[in-house]
Design an enzyme around this catalytic site. Structure first.
Site, PDB file in Angstrom:
ATOM      1  N   SER A 146      39.484  34.742  45.993  1.00  0.00           N
ATOM      2  CA  SER A 146      39.692  35.535  47.367  1.00  0.00           C
ATOM      3  C   SER A 146      38.492  35.220  48.199  1.00  0.00           C
ATOM      4  CB  SER A 146      40.012  37.002  46.891  1.00  0.00           C
ATOM      5  OG  SER A 146      38.797  37.558  46.234  1.00  0.00           O
ATOM      6  N   LYS A 180      33.804  41.500  47.151  1.00  0.00           N
ATOM      7  CA  LYS A 180      34.257  41.429  48.651  1.00  0.00           C
ATOM      8  C   LYS A 180      33.201  41.293  49.537  1.00  0.00           C
ATOM      9  CE  LYS A 180      38.666  41.504  47.255  1.00  0.00           C
ATOM     10  NZ  LYS A 180      39.455  40.283  47.367  1.00  0.00           N
TER      11      LYS A 180
END
Length: 157
Positions: free
Chosen positions: A69, A106
């Site tokens: 990701s 993230k």
């Protein structure tokens, strides 16, 4: 869209310093120039790898990345992140959060109320279009766990 992938955390377990030879010349990543002296084949200086990478052993952890990701910014599946607890994240930092019983990594994107320093929401952004961002509000049960300070990316398998 694929779900986001969790990461695993590890603690530093060795208190000793690690001294590594440091090449006494800069390694160019662009541009051209003359070759350095062959005498540089014998580096004399050393660098303390632990002091370079670890600012506080008690609050530093290693996290193994699981999933692609963040591959858009060069953080790949299997990379090791060095994570520091207790740092206040700045916009665009790479952060580790505890959410839904798992750790995730993230990009940190806070949004503030207009003309205010009061935070409205936090977007935890993926850097791969196949993965969803995570939107955090006041009602979200999550913990901002730490800030990634280094990404260790193995270049040769």
């Amino acid at each position: 869209m694929h779900p986001t992938n969790p990461i695993k955390l590890y603690k530093l377990d060795n208190e000793s310093d690690i001294f590594i030879p440091l090449l006494p010349a800069k390694v160019k990543a662009g541009g051209y120039g003359s070759f350095e002296s062959p005498a540089l084949d014998f580096p004399e200086d050393t660098i303390d790898l632990v002091k370079l990478l670890i600012k506080d052993k008690d609050t530093t952890f290693f996290a193994k990345v699981s999933g692609p990701s963040l591959e858009g910014i060069g953080i790949f599946d299997g990379n090791i992140l060095i994570v520091q607890k207790g740092l206040f994240p700045r916009e665009n930092d790479i952060v580790v959060v505890y959410y839904g019983g798992e750790f995730f990594v993230k990009r940190y994107k806070p949004k503030y109320h207009e003309n205010s320093m009061k935070m409205k929401t936090i977007k935890l952004q993926s850097e791969n279009p196949a993965y969803n961002d995570m939107d955090i509000t006041e009602d979200t049960d999550f913990e901002l766990w730490g800030v990634a300070t280094w990404n260790l990316n193995k270049l040769r398998k």
